[in-house]
Enzyme design. Structure first.
Site, PDB file in Angstrom:
ATOM      1  N   LYS A  21      31.771  30.575 -20.139  1.00  0.00           N
ATOM      2  CA  LYS A  21      30.435  31.220 -20.122  1.00  0.00           C
ATOM      3  C   LYS A  21      29.670  30.856 -18.838  1.00  0.00           C
ATOM      4  O   LYS A  21      29.079  31.715 -18.195  1.00  0.00           O
ATOM      5  CB  LYS A  21      29.596  30.770 -21.340  1.00  0.00           C
ATOM      6  CG  LYS A  21      30.254  31.023 -22.672  1.00  0.00           C
ATOM      7  CD  LYS A  21      29.394  30.546 -23.826  1.00  0.00           C
ATOM      8  CE  LYS A  21      29.190  29.045 -23.921  1.00  0.00           C
ATOM      9  NZ  LYS A  21      30.427  28.246 -24.208  1.00  0.00           N
ATOM     10  N   ARG A  96      22.950  30.474 -30.575  1.00  0.00           N
ATOM     11  CA  ARG A  96      24.185  29.922 -31.156  1.00  0.00           C
ATOM     12  C   ARG A  96      24.160  29.922 -32.663  1.00  0.00           C
ATOM     13  O   ARG A  96      25.137  29.484 -33.285  1.00  0.00           O
ATOM     14  CB  ARG A  96      24.368  28.457 -30.780  1.00  0.00           C
ATOM     15  CG  ARG A  96      24.863  28.226 -29.446  1.00  0.00           C
ATOM     16  CD  ARG A  96      24.977  26.808 -29.126  1.00  0.00           C
ATOM     17  NE  ARG A  96      24.873  26.784 -27.705  1.00  0.00           N
ATOM     18  CZ  ARG A  96      25.700  26.153 -26.889  1.00  0.00           C
ATOM     19  NH1 ARG A  96      26.648  25.422 -27.359  1.00  0.00           N
ATOM     20  NH2 ARG A  96      25.539  26.239 -25.610  1.00  0.00           N
ATOM     21  N   ARG A 135      37.282  19.611 -16.462  1.00  0.00           N
ATOM     22  CA  ARG A 135      36.045  20.175 -15.866  1.00  0.00           C
ATOM     23  C   ARG A 135      35.310  19.128 -15.030  1.00  0.00           C
ATOM     24  O   ARG A 135      35.071  18.004 -15.477  1.00  0.00           O
ATOM     25  CB  ARG A 135      35.113  20.700 -16.947  1.00  0.00           C
ATOM     26  CG  ARG A 135      33.748  21.064 -16.341  1.00  0.00           C
ATOM     27  CD  ARG A 135      32.871  21.867 -17.228  1.00  0.00           C
ATOM     28  NE  ARG A 135      32.720  21.323 -18.542  1.00  0.00           N
ATOM     29  CZ  ARG A 135      32.191  21.994 -19.550  1.00  0.00           C
ATOM     30  NH1 ARG A 135      31.777  23.227 -19.369  1.00  0.00           N
ATOM     31  NH2 ARG A 135      32.070  21.438 -20.729  1.00  0.00           N
ATOM     32  N   ARG A 168      31.035  15.806 -17.383  1.00  0.00           N
ATOM     33  CA  ARG A 168      29.956  15.857 -18.378  1.00  0.00           C
ATOM     34  C   ARG A 168      30.176  14.832 -19.473  1.00  0.00           C
ATOM     35  O   ARG A 168      31.298  14.605 -19.914  1.00  0.00           O
ATOM     36  CB  ARG A 168      29.870  17.260 -18.981  1.00  0.00           C
ATOM     37  CG  ARG A 168      28.949  18.140 -18.192  1.00  0.00           C
ATOM     38  CD  ARG A 168      28.911  19.555 -18.663  1.00  0.00           C
ATOM     39  NE  ARG A 168      28.894  19.765 -20.105  1.00  0.00           N
ATOM     40  CZ  ARG A 168      28.789  20.953 -20.651  1.00  0.00           C
ATOM     41  NH1 ARG A 168      28.671  22.024 -19.895  1.00  0.00           N
ATOM     42  NH2 ARG A 168      28.786  21.088 -21.965  1.00  0.00           N
ATOM     43  N   ARG A 179      31.932  19.954 -31.102  1.00  0.00           N
ATOM     44  CA  ARG A 179      31.420  21.220 -30.530  1.00  0.00           C
ATOM     45  C   ARG A 179      32.224  22.417 -31.044  1.00  0.00           C
ATOM     46  O   ARG A 179      31.656  23.463 -31.354  1.00  0.00           O
ATOM     47  CB  ARG A 179      31.445  21.143 -28.999  1.00  0.00           C
ATOM     48  CG  ARG A 179      30.293  20.302 -28.471  1.00  0.00           C
ATOM     49  CD  ARG A 179      30.583  19.694 -27.108  1.00  0.00           C
ATOM     50  NE  ARG A 179      30.774  20.663 -26.077  1.00  0.00           N
ATOM     51  CZ  ARG A 179      31.486  20.443 -24.954  1.00  0.00           C
ATOM     52  NH1 ARG A 179      32.054  19.271 -24.746  1.00  0.00           N
ATOM     53  NH2 ARG A 179      31.599  21.380 -24.057  1.00  0.00           N
TER      54      ARG A 179
HETATM   55  P1  AP5 Z   1      32.740  26.623 -18.252  1.00  0.00           P
HETATM   56  O1  AP5 Z   1      32.430  27.893 -17.526  1.00  0.00           O
HETATM   57  O2  AP5 Z   1      31.956  25.402 -17.920  1.00  0.00           O
HETATM   58  O3  AP5 Z   1      32.783  26.888 -19.842  1.00  0.00           O
HETATM   59  P2  AP5 Z   1      31.598  27.135 -20.876  1.00  0.00           P
HETATM   60  O4  AP5 Z   1      32.026  28.236 -21.780  1.00  0.00           O
HETATM   61  O5  AP5 Z   1      30.300  27.310 -20.156  1.00  0.00           O
HETATM   62  O6  AP5 Z   1      31.700  25.777 -21.669  1.00  0.00           O
HETATM   63  P3  AP5 Z   1      30.602  24.708 -22.065  1.00  0.00           P
HETATM   64  O7  AP5 Z   1      31.385  23.464 -22.409  1.00  0.00           O
HETATM   65  O8  AP5 Z   1      29.550  24.576 -20.999  1.00  0.00           O
HETATM   66  O9  AP5 Z   1      30.015  25.304 -23.327  1.00  0.00           O
HETATM   67  P4  AP5 Z   1      29.212  24.538 -24.392  1.00  0.00           P
HETATM   68  O10 AP5 Z   1      28.690  25.638 -25.191  1.00  0.00           O
HETATM   69  O11 AP5 Z   1      29.991  23.507 -25.116  1.00  0.00           O
HETATM   70  O12 AP5 Z   1      28.144  23.688 -23.526  1.00  0.00           O
HETATM   71  P5  AP5 Z   1      26.630  23.984 -23.062  1.00  0.00           P
HETATM   72  O13 AP5 Z   1      26.439  23.377 -21.746  1.00  0.00           O
HETATM   73  O14 AP5 Z   1      26.269  25.398 -23.237  1.00  0.00           O
HETATM   74  O15 AP5 Z   1      34.308  26.326 -18.009  1.00  0.00           O
HETATM   75  C1  AP5 Z   1      34.913  25.180 -18.560  1.00  0.00           C
HETATM   76  C2  AP5 Z   1      36.037  24.698 -17.616  1.00  0.00           C
HETATM   77  O16 AP5 Z   1      37.058  25.698 -17.557  1.00  0.00           O
HETATM   78  C3  AP5 Z   1      35.603  24.481 -16.159  1.00  0.00           C
HETATM   79  O17 AP5 Z   1      36.328  23.399 -15.635  1.00  0.00           O
HETATM   80  C4  AP5 Z   1      35.997  25.776 -15.446  1.00  0.00           C
HETATM   81  O18 AP5 Z   1      36.257  25.566 -14.074  1.00  0.00           O
HETATM   82  C5  AP5 Z   1      37.252  26.163 -16.219  1.00  0.00           C
HETATM   83  N1  AP5 Z   1      37.450  27.592 -16.314  1.00  0.00           N
HETATM   84  C6  AP5 Z   1      36.506  28.546 -16.619  1.00  0.00           C
HETATM   85  N2  AP5 Z   1      37.080  29.760 -16.658  1.00  0.00           N
HETATM   86  C7  AP5 Z   1      38.418  29.559 -16.385  1.00  0.00           C
HETATM   87  C8  AP5 Z   1      39.546  30.422 -16.287  1.00  0.00           C
HETATM   88  N3  AP5 Z   1      39.446  31.752 -16.486  1.00  0.00           N
HETATM   89  N4  AP5 Z   1      40.757  29.871 -16.037  1.00  0.00           N
HETATM   90  C9  AP5 Z   1      40.906  28.522 -15.830  1.00  0.00           C
HETATM   91  N5  AP5 Z   1      39.870  27.660 -15.893  1.00  0.00           N
HETATM   92  C10 AP5 Z   1      38.649  28.179 -16.166  1.00  0.00           C
HETATM   93  O19 AP5 Z   1      25.814  23.128 -24.160  1.00  0.00           O
HETATM   94  C11 AP5 Z   1      25.935  21.725 -24.197  1.00  0.00           C
HETATM   95  C12 AP5 Z   1      25.202  21.158 -25.392  1.00  0.00           C
HETATM   96  O20 AP5 Z   1      23.796  21.481 -25.316  1.00  0.00           O
HETATM   97  C13 AP5 Z   1      25.654  21.707 -26.760  1.00  0.00           C
HETATM   98  O21 AP5 Z   1      26.787  21.040 -27.271  1.00  0.00           O
HETATM   99  C14 AP5 Z   1      24.384  21.415 -27.595  1.00  0.00           C
HETATM  100  O22 AP5 Z   1      24.277  20.049 -27.909  1.00  0.00           O
HETATM  101  C15 AP5 Z   1      23.248  21.743 -26.622  1.00  0.00           C
HETATM  102  N6  AP5 Z   1      22.845  23.159 -26.696  1.00  0.00           N
HETATM  103  C16 AP5 Z   1      22.917  24.083 -25.682  1.00  0.00           C
HETATM  104  N7  AP5 Z   1      22.472  25.279 -26.103  1.00  0.00           N
HETATM  105  C17 AP5 Z   1      22.126  25.111 -27.414  1.00  0.00           C
HETATM  106  C18 AP5 Z   1      21.650  25.987 -28.413  1.00  0.00           C
HETATM  107  N8  AP5 Z   1      21.441  27.303 -28.155  1.00  0.00           N
HETATM  108  N9  AP5 Z   1      21.417  25.490 -29.643  1.00  0.00           N
HETATM  109  C19 AP5 Z   1      21.623  24.194 -29.923  1.00  0.00           C
HETATM  110  N10 AP5 Z   1      22.097  23.302 -29.035  1.00  0.00           N
HETATM  111  C20 AP5 Z   1      22.354  23.765 -27.785  1.00  0.00           C
END
Ligand code: AP5
Length: 224
Positions: A21, A96, A135, A168, A179
């Site tokens: 994402k 979410r 990552r 991270r 997660r």
């Molecule tokens: P990346 O693009 O970073 O993946 P992502 O889908 O953004 O994964 P996240 O881990 O950031 O999602 P998340 O939902 O767990 O965390 P968030 O920060 O939103 O890619 C991941 C890796 O893969 C990278 O190394 C990249 O280079 C690689 N990659 C990407 N595409 C690729 C491809 N096609 N091929 C190969 N490699 C690839 O949230 C963190 C925390 O915040 C949550 O756990 C929660 O505690 C809180 N939070 C955030 N939003 C909310 C909400 N709405 N409600 C409640 N809590 C929330």
């Protein structure tokens, strides 16, 4: 997809942790000229700043738990409140839960606008785990990278801005397990919610970053 080709896109990016994402939001926002709003990034910035929001969020994030719906919805409301209704956006990681989706509807209805599309990035779990375990993120520009453990690049500065690369704190096996669990319990129902509304755009997220990006543009009926 709702909206004319001239109207700004108001997008949500949905997907399991590691689905890409953040990676795809950065590419799409650069291409479309719309702001990238990542609730994960907003919370991590608040944590680093040591603000009240950051301290509250820390109780949940490092364990892989969701922060409470009312807290995160207020953060998004605050972020969107000052943007003009004509401004598009890509919301990465929000909503979410069904409660958050209803909260977003309320925020947007006050602005007299609706979502244009919801991109759902679909990826097998073993690939998600592989991606999260490699990552690295830049503390300067926020660029996201994937490196294998022995890759010397992890000790080098960010190739984009020269910043420091870091892992991270929630990319630990325990936190990743939680997660995933929260995603399947709470976020998966949103797929049905937005499908019923006719705005869900499913994107196969397996494959190279560029391939997934081209699929995202195709789902949005935008030429590369
Ligand atoms: P990346 O693009 O970073 O993946 P992502 O889908 O953004 O994964 P996240 O881990 O950031 O999602 P998340 O939902 O767990 O965390 P968030 O920060 O939103 O890619 C991941 C890796 O893969 C990278 O190394 C990249 O280079 C690689 N990659 C990407 N595409 C690729 C491809 N096609 N091929 C190969 N490699 C690839 O949230 C963190 C925390 O915040 C949550 O756990 C929660 O505690 C809180 N939070 C955030 N939003 C909310 C909400 N709405 N409600 C409640 N809590 C929330």
């Amino acid at each position: 997809m709702r909206g004319s080709s001239n109207s700004p896109l108001r997008l949500v990016l949905l997907g399991a942790p590691g689905a890409g994402k953040g990676t795809q939001s950065q590419l799409l926002c650069a291409r479309l000229g719309i702001p990238h709003i990542s609730t994960g990034d907003l919370l991590r910035e608040a944590q680093h700043a040591g603000s009240r929001l950051g301290r509250e969020a820390s109780r949940y994030i490092d364990r892989g738990e969701f922060v409470p719906d009312d807290l995160i919805t207020a953060v998004v409301d605050q972020r969107l409140r000052h943007s003009a209704p004509s401004t598009g956006f890509a919301l990465d990681g929000f909503p979410r839960t069904l409660n958050q989706a209803k909260g977003l509807d309320t925020i947007l209805s006050h602005k007299g606008v609706q979502l244009t599309g919801v991109l759902f990035y679909d990826c097998p779990e073993e690939e998600l785990i592989r991606r999260l375990s490699g990552r690295w993120v830049c503390d300067g520009c926020g660029a996201i990278f994937h490196f294998e453990p022995e890759d010397p690049a992890v000790k080098q500065p960010c190739p984009v801005c020269g910043g420091r690369l870091y892992r991270r704190e929630d990319d630990t096996p325990d936190s990743i397990r939680t997660r995933f669990k929260r995603f399947y319990e709470s976020t998966q129902p949103l797929i049905e919610f937005y499908t019923r509304r006719g705005i869900l755009l499913r994107v196969d997220a397996a494959g190279e970053v560029e391939e997934v990006y081209l699929r995202s543009l195709a789902a949005l009926s935008i030429s590369p």
